[in-house]
Structures are given as C-alpha cells and as structure tokens.
Design a protein around this motif. Structure first.
Motif, PDB file in Angstrom:
ATOM      1  N   ALA A  77       2.422 -40.264 -17.579  1.00 44.23           N
ATOM      2  CA  ALA A  77       3.042 -39.454 -16.535  1.00 44.23           C
ATOM      3  C   ALA A  77       2.183 -38.234 -16.213  1.00 44.23           C
ATOM      4  O   ALA A  77       2.021 -37.878 -15.036  1.00 44.23           O
ATOM      5  N   ARG A  78       1.612 -37.591 -17.254  1.00 44.62           N
ATOM      6  CA  ARG A  78       0.725 -36.434 -17.015  1.00 44.62           C
ATOM      7  C   ARG A  78      -0.516 -36.840 -16.230  1.00 44.62           C
ATOM      8  O   ARG A  78      -0.956 -36.131 -15.324  1.00 44.62           O
ATOM      9  N   LYS A  81       0.475 -37.572 -12.592  1.00 45.04           N
ATOM     10  CA  LYS A  81       0.756 -36.318 -11.887  1.00 45.04           C
ATOM     11  C   LYS A  81      -0.540 -35.595 -11.522  1.00 45.04           C
ATOM     12  O   LYS A  81      -0.705 -35.112 -10.401  1.00 45.04           O
ATOM     13  N   LYS A  85      -1.786 -35.029  -7.703  1.00 43.12           N
ATOM     14  CA  LYS A  85      -1.896 -33.636  -7.261  1.00 43.12           C
ATOM     15  C   LYS A  85      -3.271 -33.344  -6.643  1.00 43.12           C
ATOM     16  O   LYS A  85      -3.389 -32.543  -5.724  1.00 43.12           O
TER      17      LYS A  85
END
Length: 159
Positions: A77-78, A81, A85
């Motif tokens: 998930a990191r 993201k 981004k």
C-alpha cells in the motif's frame, strides 16, 4: 603409504564434491537474488506497483525507521501510494554490499537510493538488510527486511 593416501582421497571425495555443489548452488542463488532486485527496481521505476509487490513473501515483516512495522499489505500500500502520488518521478537504484546464502535463506546487505526524476534530486538513501527465502515455486522473495536512512543524506530529514 600410497595406499593410505588413496584411501584418504576416496574418503574425502564425497565431501569435496558436496562442498563444490554447495558453492555452485550458492552462486546460482546469489545470481537469482541480484536478478530479482534488478527486476524490482525496474518495476518500481516504471511505476508498476503490482510487479513491485511480487518480490515480497506473503508473510513479509518489515521495519523501516520512521514507518510503522509492516506486513506485505502495508508495504504494498505504501509503494502504491508513493507511485500514484508521483507517477514516473521516483526512481530507485541499489548498491549491494554483500550476499550470504545458506540453503533456502539468504541475507542481502544493501543501500537503496531513491531519487526524483528528471533532475535526479536525492529523496532518500537507506541502508538495509533483506532476508530472502526460496519459496516452494523456486522464487526468492523477501520475507523480512529492515531499513534506516543514512544520517545527513535523507532529503526528508527534519521535515
């Protein structure tokens, strides 16, 4: 005397052969692990979050300074993201310090360098240790890792 030397040689031959076989297997494992890390870097650098997560074992446990301990879902998930981004702007490179292989486990000590494209601005430089495990499908995956920023080189330090 010649007979004793011949008997000793015959007795030692299997041990020498086993040691040679293990050395060959360890070199093959090291080559495979280097290839896996290179493939991960290529996937990350092209923004492919799904392919980056393929390197991690299902039971992954991670510890990174400044981030909560994570499992595979949290780490993936990191990554997703970060890639969403800044699409196409982040690029990883790595510098392997050493690899130690023991059977189906391997330890890799390395430095990860994250930059922002196109100017190549340093985002972070992290020292890490990855524990790889050869899984049932024959693929080497990271089961455990630890990483921490190099003092004075993390562009986000103090923010």
């Amino acid at each position: 005397m010649r007979r004793a030397v011949l008997i000793l040689a015959l007795l030692l031959a299997p041990a020498i052969t086993l040691a040679e076989d293990r050395a060959v297997a360890d070199r093959a494992a090291e080559t495979a692990i280097r290839a896996r890390l290179a493939a991960w870097t290529e996937a990350f650098n092209r923004g492919d979050a799904a392919a980056t997560c393929e390197l991690f074992a299902q039971d992954l446990q991670s510890d990174m300074q400044g981030a909560p301990a994570g499992d595979k879902a949290a780490v993936c998930a990191r990554i997703a993201k970060a890639l969403a981004k800044s699409p196409g702007r982040l690029a990883y490179a790595f510098d392997i310090k050493d690899i130690m292989v023991s059977g189906d486990l391997a330890m890799v000590r390395l430095t990860w360098i994250l930059t922002e494209r196109p100017e190549g601005r340093l985002v972070s430089r992290d020292e890490g240790m990855d524990i790889f495990r050869r899984e049932a499908d024959g693929m080497w995956r990271i089961a455990r890792y630890m990483a921490f920023p190099v003092a004075g080189e993390d562009a986000t330090a103090g923010k």
